[in-house]
Design a protein around this motif. Structure first.
Motif, PDB file in Angstrom:
ATOM      1  N   SER A 206       0.825  -1.209   0.000  1.00  0.00           N
ATOM      2  CA  SER A 206       0.000   0.000   0.000  1.00  0.00           C
ATOM      3  C   SER A 206       0.857   1.256   0.000  1.00  0.00           C
ATOM      4  CB  SER A 206      -0.937   0.001   1.218  1.00  0.00           C
ATOM      5  OG  SER A 206      -1.861  -1.068   1.153  1.00  0.00           O
ATOM      6  N   VAL A 207       1.898   1.256   0.807  1.00  0.00           N
ATOM      7  CA  VAL A 207       2.818   2.402   0.829  1.00  0.00           C
ATOM      8  C   VAL A 207       3.468   2.579  -0.541  1.00  0.00           C
ATOM      9  CG1 VAL A 207       4.975   3.267   1.800  1.00  0.00           C
ATOM     10  CG2 VAL A 207       3.245   2.285   3.309  1.00  0.00           C
ATOM     11  N   ALA A 208       3.833   1.459  -1.166  1.00  0.00           N
ATOM     12  CA  ALA A 208       4.450   1.534  -2.494  1.00  0.00           C
ATOM     13  C   ALA A 208       3.496   2.163  -3.504  1.00  0.00           C
ATOM     14  CB  ALA A 208       4.861   0.133  -2.955  1.00  0.00           C
ATOM     15  N   LEU A 209       2.225   1.804  -3.437  1.00  0.00           N
ATOM     16  CA  LEU A 209       1.241   2.378  -4.364  1.00  0.00           C
ATOM     17  C   LEU A 209       1.147   3.894  -4.187  1.00  0.00           C
ATOM     18  CD1 LEU A 209      -1.674  -0.238  -4.138  1.00  0.00           C
ATOM     19  CD2 LEU A 209      -0.028   0.037  -5.990  1.00  0.00           C
ATOM     20  N   ILE A 210       1.103   4.334  -2.944  1.00  0.00           N
ATOM     21  CA  ILE A 210       0.964   5.769  -2.680  1.00  0.00           C
ATOM     22  C   ILE A 210       2.208   6.522  -3.132  1.00  0.00           C
ATOM     23  CG2 ILE A 210       0.743   7.490  -0.858  1.00  0.00           C
ATOM     24  CD1 ILE A 210      -0.984   5.473   0.683  1.00  0.00           C
ATOM     25  N   VAL A 211       3.373   5.967  -2.852  1.00  0.00           N
ATOM     26  CA  VAL A 211       4.627   6.631  -3.248  1.00  0.00           C
ATOM     27  C   VAL A 211       4.705   6.758  -4.766  1.00  0.00           C
ATOM     28  CG1 VAL A 211       7.138   6.392  -3.310  1.00  0.00           C
ATOM     29  CG2 VAL A 211       5.898   5.965  -1.183  1.00  0.00           C
ATOM     30  N   GLY A 221      -4.511  15.457  -3.797  1.00  0.00           N
ATOM     31  CA  GLY A 221      -4.852  14.059  -4.019  1.00  0.00           C
ATOM     32  C   GLY A 221      -4.337  13.165  -2.908  1.00  0.00           C
ATOM     33  N   LEU A 222      -3.114  13.455  -2.446  1.00  0.00           N
ATOM     34  CA  LEU A 222      -2.546  12.673  -1.347  1.00  0.00           C
ATOM     35  C   LEU A 222      -3.387  12.807  -0.089  1.00  0.00           C
ATOM     36  CD1 LEU A 222      -0.194  10.910  -0.380  1.00  0.00           C
ATOM     37  CD2 LEU A 222       1.035  13.022   0.200  1.00  0.00           C
ATOM     38  N   ILE A 223      -3.844  14.012   0.172  1.00  0.00           N
ATOM     39  CA  ILE A 223      -4.707  14.226   1.347  1.00  0.00           C
ATOM     40  C   ILE A 223      -6.005  13.442   1.210  1.00  0.00           C
ATOM     41  CG2 ILE A 223      -6.099  15.963   2.549  1.00  0.00           C
ATOM     42  CD1 ILE A 223      -3.843  17.967   1.992  1.00  0.00           C
ATOM     43  N   ARG A 224      -6.567  13.415  -0.001  1.00  0.00           N
ATOM     44  CA  ARG A 224      -7.807  12.656  -0.200  1.00  0.00           C
ATOM     45  C   ARG A 224      -7.587  11.165   0.058  1.00  0.00           C
ATOM     46  NH1 ARG A 224      -8.721  16.580  -4.567  1.00  0.00           N
ATOM     47  NH2 ARG A 224      -7.570  15.237  -6.018  1.00  0.00           N
ATOM     48  N   VAL A 225      -6.505  10.635  -0.466  1.00  0.00           N
ATOM     49  CA  VAL A 225      -6.222   9.202  -0.276  1.00  0.00           C
ATOM     50  C   VAL A 225      -6.038   8.889   1.207  1.00  0.00           C
ATOM     51  CG1 VAL A 225      -4.520   7.377  -0.687  1.00  0.00           C
ATOM     52  CG2 VAL A 225      -5.244   8.854  -2.569  1.00  0.00           C
ATOM     53  N   ILE A 226      -5.215   9.688   1.867  1.00  0.00           N
ATOM     54  CA  ILE A 226      -4.942   9.431   3.281  1.00  0.00           C
ATOM     55  C   ILE A 226      -6.201   9.612   4.126  1.00  0.00           C
ATOM     56  CG2 ILE A 226      -3.664  10.273   5.293  1.00  0.00           C
ATOM     57  CD1 ILE A 226      -1.339  10.903   3.401  1.00  0.00           C
ATOM     58  N   ALA A 227      -6.991  10.644   3.805  1.00  0.00           N
ATOM     59  CA  ALA A 227      -8.207  10.913   4.586  1.00  0.00           C
ATOM     60  C   ALA A 227      -9.172   9.733   4.546  1.00  0.00           C
ATOM     61  CB  ALA A 227      -8.891  12.179   4.064  1.00  0.00           C
ATOM     62  N   CYS A 228      -9.246   9.058   3.401  1.00  0.00           N
ATOM     63  CA  CYS A 228     -10.181   7.940   3.299  1.00  0.00           C
ATOM     64  C   CYS A 228      -9.586   6.636   3.807  1.00  0.00           C
ATOM     65  CB  CYS A 228     -10.636   7.771   1.847  1.00  0.00           C
ATOM     66  SG  CYS A 228     -11.855   8.996   1.370  1.00  0.00           S
ATOM     67  N   GLY A 229      -8.278   6.590   3.959  1.00  0.00           N
ATOM     68  CA  GLY A 229      -7.676   5.404   4.577  1.00  0.00           C
ATOM     69  C   GLY A 229      -7.679   5.475   6.088  1.00  0.00           C
ATOM     70  N   LEU A 230      -7.667   6.699   6.631  1.00  0.00           N
ATOM     71  CA  LEU A 230      -7.575   6.863   8.086  1.00  0.00           C
ATOM     72  C   LEU A 230      -8.731   6.230   8.868  1.00  0.00           C
ATOM     73  CD1 LEU A 230      -6.104  10.454   8.531  1.00  0.00           C
ATOM     74  CD2 LEU A 230      -5.025   8.263   9.072  1.00  0.00           C
ATOM     75  N   PRO A 231      -9.997   6.318   8.393  1.00  0.00           N
ATOM     76  CA  PRO A 231     -11.059   5.673   9.175  1.00  0.00           C
ATOM     77  C   PRO A 231     -10.836   4.181   9.377  1.00  0.00           C
ATOM     78  CG  PRO A 231     -11.998   7.185   7.565  1.00  0.00           C
ATOM     79  CD  PRO A 231     -10.529   7.090   7.267  1.00  0.00           C
ATOM     80  N   PHE A 232     -10.265   3.516   8.390  1.00  0.00           N
ATOM     81  CA  PHE A 232      -9.983   2.088   8.533  1.00  0.00           C
ATOM     82  C   PHE A 232      -8.869   1.868   9.549  1.00  0.00           C
ATOM     83  CE2 PHE A 232     -12.003   2.595   4.461  1.00  0.00           C
ATOM     84  CZ  PHE A 232     -12.844   1.489   4.360  1.00  0.00           C
ATOM     85  N   ALA A 233      -7.870   2.751   9.529  1.00  0.00           N
ATOM     86  CA  ALA A 233      -6.816   2.670  10.539  1.00  0.00           C
ATOM     87  C   ALA A 233      -7.397   2.906  11.933  1.00  0.00           C
ATOM     88  CB  ALA A 233      -5.719   3.693  10.230  1.00  0.00           C
ATOM     89  N   ALA A 234      -8.351   3.838  12.026  1.00  0.00           N
ATOM     90  CA  ALA A 234      -8.984   4.112  13.319  1.00  0.00           C
ATOM     91  C   ALA A 234      -9.763   2.910  13.820  1.00  0.00           C
ATOM     92  CB  ALA A 234      -9.902   5.328  13.188  1.00  0.00           C
ATOM     93  N   ILE A 235     -10.484   2.260  12.896  1.00  0.00           N
ATOM     94  CA  ILE A 235     -11.243   1.059  13.287  1.00  0.00           C
ATOM     95  C   ILE A 235     -10.298  -0.013  13.815  1.00  0.00           C
ATOM     96  CG2 ILE A 235     -12.600  -0.862  12.366  1.00  0.00           C
ATOM     97  CD1 ILE A 235     -13.867   1.167  10.428  1.00  0.00           C
ATOM     98  N   LEU A 236      -9.182  -0.213  13.097  1.00  0.00           N
ATOM     99  CA  LEU A 236      -8.209  -1.221  13.538  1.00  0.00           C
ATOM    100  C   LEU A 236      -7.623  -0.847  14.895  1.00  0.00           C
ATOM    101  CD1 LEU A 236      -6.611  -3.782  12.882  1.00  0.00           C
ATOM    102  CD2 LEU A 236      -4.928  -2.345  11.706  1.00  0.00           C
TER     103      LEU A 236
END
Length: 516
Positions: A206-211, A221-236
């Protein structure tokens, strides 16, 4: 839409509905651990699975323990994704019990594994078409992915690998193979978050894809990607905090199995320095190696140069680097083989990337031979008993074929009609899909590949001579052949009373019988 791909996907869907691999007296550890989490949330309003085990009496082994409280030892992504589906089927089937477990597990498997594999196949086909691949090559690549790689098996079982595969490939497609728009960034971030929520090592690709995508994403765009990934990180994080006392905890650190606990307390949560030995084993091991069980994947190499010309540089680099990094990460994990399973299951998410590269390759005679070999090997293992013990080298001939020769095949709906049809029908569906994926002039080569790979397997097995006892127990218990032990061993063999005692104990386990 490519008609060949549609037919292939429909055949896979029919097979997935027909086959119900919930074997009698085998509470599949990986699947039932996730099932128990859903049951705990819906029926007991907790993520602790202790009340599920206490109320049902179902023995589940893949568990973590904290102060006497039991939790699933799996990342929660797959279980949480099918939670609404579990709630719906529970309303029909009733509360969790030995009597309802087969129905509920089957429905959540369809939702959490089969549907993702079908969506993945359609997505790979769509990207291949937009990238200039011909219909025939797209059909061949997608069919090979569905029916001739370990993904075949994991669309029929409630593991997390199918969700991981569609999440990672989908994120790549949205970042690199879709017109640049905010909605694609939001969706890609969500899929990256889901991938990590399903299997923690997915963070590496996943990190490789973003880089690789940062040049096109830019700051917004980076902020959008990270913003939508963060809720899943929060759930975990919340899940881990509630269960294990820290948002950064990993369930395997509290596993009931002392060996697994020890493994995960080394390196980065079990992932150590990549080992060349593990890397080669994942590809070439006679029992689990990807190139051994599914040699057709090597055709992807022939598509690399055409993919380079068809894709942008960042897309091409990400297409190669993301799956390679996942393989390298798992090469640092002593448990890379994943227990009783088919192939190196932790790297199943690399298969759609391989399929796309295969779509760029030219059609060859060698591909037809390898496709025949791969589909025969994968189908026999997956459609007989996909929980293959690790002690069996060349398992398609040492483990699966002897069972199939005795008429043993995974539970399916045709067992309610006529046992011979139950044996023939699943393999007929696979054969139809594979035959339609190659030119008519190459059909004979499919059979050549299948015969060749089985012949090589029998030669290798003659030298290795895998012990038969676990296979005999599977036939006696999970296929309910009560004469299997006496039939397989000569009268007076010292192992007979030992196996009979083990079989009697195992027959007391759920799930209940199937009308084989």
């Amino acid at each position: 839409m490519n008609r060949g791909v549609v037919v292939s996907v429909l055949l896979y869907a029919v097979l997935a509905i027909l086959v119900i691999p919930v074997f009698p007296h085998f509470p599949s550890p990986n699947e039932y651990s996730r099932w128990a989490l859903d049951a705990a949330i819906v029926d007991f309003h907790t993520i602790e699975v202790t009340p599920v085990l206490r109320s049902t009496g179902i023995p589940i082994t893949d568990l973590a323990e904290v102060d006497g409280r039991l939790f699933s030892n799996k990342p929660p992504g797959a279980a949480l994704m099918v939670l609404p589906v579990y709630a719906l089927v529970r309303a029909v089937a009733g509360p969790p019990s030995i009597a309802t477990m087969r129905m509920t597990l089957t429905v959540i498997r369809l939702a959490g594994a089969t549907v993702p594999v079908i969506l993945l196949a359609l997505w790979v086909a769509s990207v291949a078409r937009r990238s200039g691949c011909s219909e025939s090559r797209t059909n061949a690549a997608v069919t090979a992915m569905l029916f001739a790689t370990p993904l075949f098996c994991y669309g029929l079982l409630f593991f997390a690998h199918a969700l991981s595969a569609v999440s990672l490939f989908g994120a790549w497609a949205l970042l690199f193979a879709t017109d640049r728009r905010p909605s694609a960034d939001y969706a890609a971030g969500s899929l990256i978050g889901l991938a990590v929520l399903c299997e923690n090592p997915n963070a590496v690709p996943s990190v490789a894809l973003i880089v690789c995508a940062m040049g096109a994403l830019r700051i917004r765009g980076l902020i959008r990607v990270i913003a939508c990934g963060l809720p899943f990180a929060a759930i975990l994080g919340v899940y881990n905090y509630v269960a294990f006392g820290s948002p950064f905890a990993v369930a395997y650190l509290y596993d009931r199995d002392a060996h697994i606990r020890t493994t995960f307390r080394t390196g980065a949560f079990g992932l150590g320095v990549p080992s060349m030995a593990y890397f080669l084993d994942m590809l070439l091991d006679s029992s689990k190696g990807l190139l051994v069980l599914s040699p057709v994947v090597i055709i992807a190499i022939a598509g690399i140069m055409r993919a380079r010309r068809a894709l942008s540089r960042p897309a091409f680099v990400a297409l190669l680097v993301a799956p390679l990094l996942l393989i390298v990460a798992i090469a640092g994990y002593p448990y890379w083989f994943g227990g009783r399973s088919i192939g190196p299951r932790f790297i199943v998410p690399v298969l759609p990337f391989i399929a796309l590269l295969t779509a760029f390759a030219e059609q060859t005679l060698v591909e037809a031979v390898l496709l025949g070999a791969s589909s025969a090997t994968i189908a026999v293992m997956s459609l007989v008993f996909p929980f293959v013990p690790t002690i069996y080298a060349v398992p398609w001939v040492s483990f699966s074929w002897p069972l199939l020769r005795h008429g043993c095949v995974a539970p399916n709906l045709f067992h309610f009609i006529w046992a011979p049809l139950a044996v023939v029908a699943p393999f007929a569906i696979v054969t139809a899909a594979i035959v339609m994926a190659v030119p008519l002039r190459h059909v004979t080569l499919l059979g050549v590949g299948a015969v060749l790979w089985f012949a090589i397997g029998f030669i290798a097995e003659a030298r290795h001579a895998s012990p038969p006892y676990l296979r005999i127990l599977v036939e006696a218990v999970n296929f309910e052949r009560r004469d299997a032990i006496e039939r397989a061993l000569p009268a007076g063999h010292p192992a007979i009373p030992i196996l009979q005692k083990q079989a009697e104990a195992l027959r007391r386990l759920p799930p209940p019988s199937w009308p084989f």
